[in-house]
Enzyme design. Sequence first.
Site, short mmCIF file in Angstrom:
data_model
loop_
_atom_site.label_atom_id
_atom_site.label_comp_id
_atom_site.label_asym_id
_atom_site.label_seq_id
_atom_site.Cartn_x
_atom_site.Cartn_y
_atom_site.Cartn_z
N ASP A 1 67.07 70.79 68.09
CA ASP A 1 67.97 70.67 67.54
C ASP A 1 68.64 69.45 66.87
O ASP A 1 70.21 69.26 66.64
CB ASP A 1 68.23 70.52 68.91
CG ASP A 1 68.32 70.10 70.60
OD1 ASP A 1 67.53 69.72 70.46
OD2 ASP A 1 69.43 69.42 70.74
N GLY B 1 80.98 65.92 78.83
CA GLY B 1 81.58 66.10 77.59
C GLY B 1 81.98 64.75 76.08
O GLY B 1 82.62 64.40 75.63
N ARG C 1 71.31 73.36 62.04
CA ARG C 1 69.42 72.84 63.22
C ARG C 1 68.68 73.72 63.58
O ARG C 1 68.83 75.10 63.22
CB ARG C 1 69.89 72.58 64.15
CG ARG C 1 71.13 71.65 64.62
CD ARG C 1 71.83 71.98 66.03
NE ARG C 1 72.98 71.16 65.96
CZ ARG C 1 73.46 70.25 65.82
NH1 ARG C 1 71.70 69.94 66.68
NH2 ARG C 1 74.79 69.65 66.42
P1 AMP Z 1 71.20 64.84 71.89
O1 AMP Z 1 70.09 63.97 73.04
O2 AMP Z 1 72.29 64.33 71.70
O3 AMP Z 1 70.34 65.89 70.63
O4 AMP Z 1 71.90 65.79 73.09
C1 AMP Z 1 71.19 67.38 74.22
C2 AMP Z 1 72.25 67.98 73.89
O5 AMP Z 1 73.45 67.38 75.44
C3 AMP Z 1 73.15 68.34 72.83
O6 AMP Z 1 73.15 69.91 73.41
C4 AMP Z 1 74.40 67.26 73.73
O7 AMP Z 1 75.47 68.21 72.78
C5 AMP Z 1 74.07 67.60 75.18
N1 AMP Z 1 74.66 66.51 75.54
C6 AMP Z 1 75.13 64.97 74.95
N2 AMP Z 1 75.37 64.85 75.83
C7 AMP Z 1 76.33 65.00 76.93
C8 AMP Z 1 77.18 65.02 77.35
N3 AMP Z 1 77.87 63.72 78.11
N4 AMP Z 1 77.91 66.47 78.01
C9 AMP Z 1 78.01 66.97 77.89
N5 AMP Z 1 76.66 67.82 76.99
C10 AMP Z 1 76.10 66.51 76.17
MG MG Z 2 71.35 66.59 69.27
#
Ligand code: AMP
Ligand code: MG
Length: 459
Positions: A244, A118, A175
Amino acid sequence: MNWNFQNSYTELPDIYYSNVTPEDYANPKLLLFNNDLANELNLNFSNNEAEICNYLLGKNIKSNKFFSQAYAGHQFGNFTILGDGRAIFLGEHVNNKKRFDIQLKGSGKTPYSRNGDGKATLGSMIREYLVSEAMHYLNIPTTRALAVIITGEKVLRDRFEPGAILVRVAKSHIRVGTFQFGSLLKKRNEFDSLIEYTINRLYPELTNEINKYLHLFEKICKLQINLIINWMRVGFIHGVMNTDNMSLSGETIDYGPCAYLDQYNPKKVFSSIDKIGRYSFENQPKIALWNLARFAETILHLIDSNEKKAVKIVEEILLNYKKYFDLNWNLMMSKKLHLDFNNENENIIKEFLDLMHIYKLDYTNTFLELENNSLDKNIFEKWICKYNKLKFKKNTKINPNIIPRNHIIEKIIKDSYSNNYDLLYEFEKVIKQPYSNNDNKFKIPPSDSEKVYQTFCGT
Ligand code: AMP
Ligand code: MG
């Protein structure tokens, strides 16, 4: 005023979000605060850093319920249930009848965190702050960055890194993946409330249209294709165009493994996990249309009760938007070359790009050299002869002088990790004038040792 939160998203059925509480940090430090944006939002926080941090982290908000959004998405073509794994909404700030999502990114675990912590690293939040703000000043729709706060905590990636929170501002965070999540539930009422909410919130002018769902689809197609054309105008590679990460507001969202082209190569990919070039520079329009098809799938039943008929309608629209892209790409490129628009410009544009590609020239600077009459004669002699026979139309503010080049961002992050923020604060000002600032320090492409070959997700 301070926050004027009036949440509307939480009036949706509760499957679309979860209430969460941001983690507490004992000594948060305000690294970046976007005064201009704060003014636009009519926020008058005090000058006291600790107090600003408290406001930004939601400490002074008693009655508000924080929440994270549920969503799904195709990641590199594979469907997954996701959700805000590291993002929490403080609320929807309303100013001048405009509504802005205020979101903390990297503030701690949520019910959607899966195996993640998170959290976010300081480096990746500095990158998002600078690149999204640069995007805004390049006149390209984007989420904005209000602040970066250093949490004081270390987060574990390949090594321990300082943790940070970005305060992100967006027209909305709905999204394509939100619709995919909604349609997965197969509950008509719950899906309908999402689509009505989206129309009311983002495109109220469509409310009374006869086939408003079809209009919504066309609107989203147009905004997305315009967005991609703008990215290509400035040499931007998003890097992770999963469904997303495609916002229905038409704003660029999620600056993970994104990067700007230095040397022109249409097949360029930076992201370390994009092994097949799915999200390469030239593939972006195709992927946008693919994502739009995924969006259309969720609303087929609203377009026509006969599924076959609905599919046909959607296919036709997508085909039209492929043509719309070709035409408007040509128009944009003609402007970059200061040519009077003509369908036949395609050849001279392609030849220009091919020379750039073959001779490994810098994308941004080559357009500037054309403007300054300083193109390399050995490379461009024949091309210039052809070009000079064409009709011109001078366009201003089309070719930026300064883009947030990877090696500069990397240097800023490296310096920041040694508590040296001089370059960060200098560059924060520079990105506000991408078309007029001429500081050579930020215009020079990277040397071989400075080149950034790969960027990383999971930041
Ligand atoms: P993103 O590539 O940033 O769009 O992330 C893809 C998914 O992974 C999204 O649902 C983010 O909220 C989740 N996510 C990315 N990094 C983390 C993290 N460090 N902890 C928890 N969830 C994450
Ligand atoms: Mg994202």
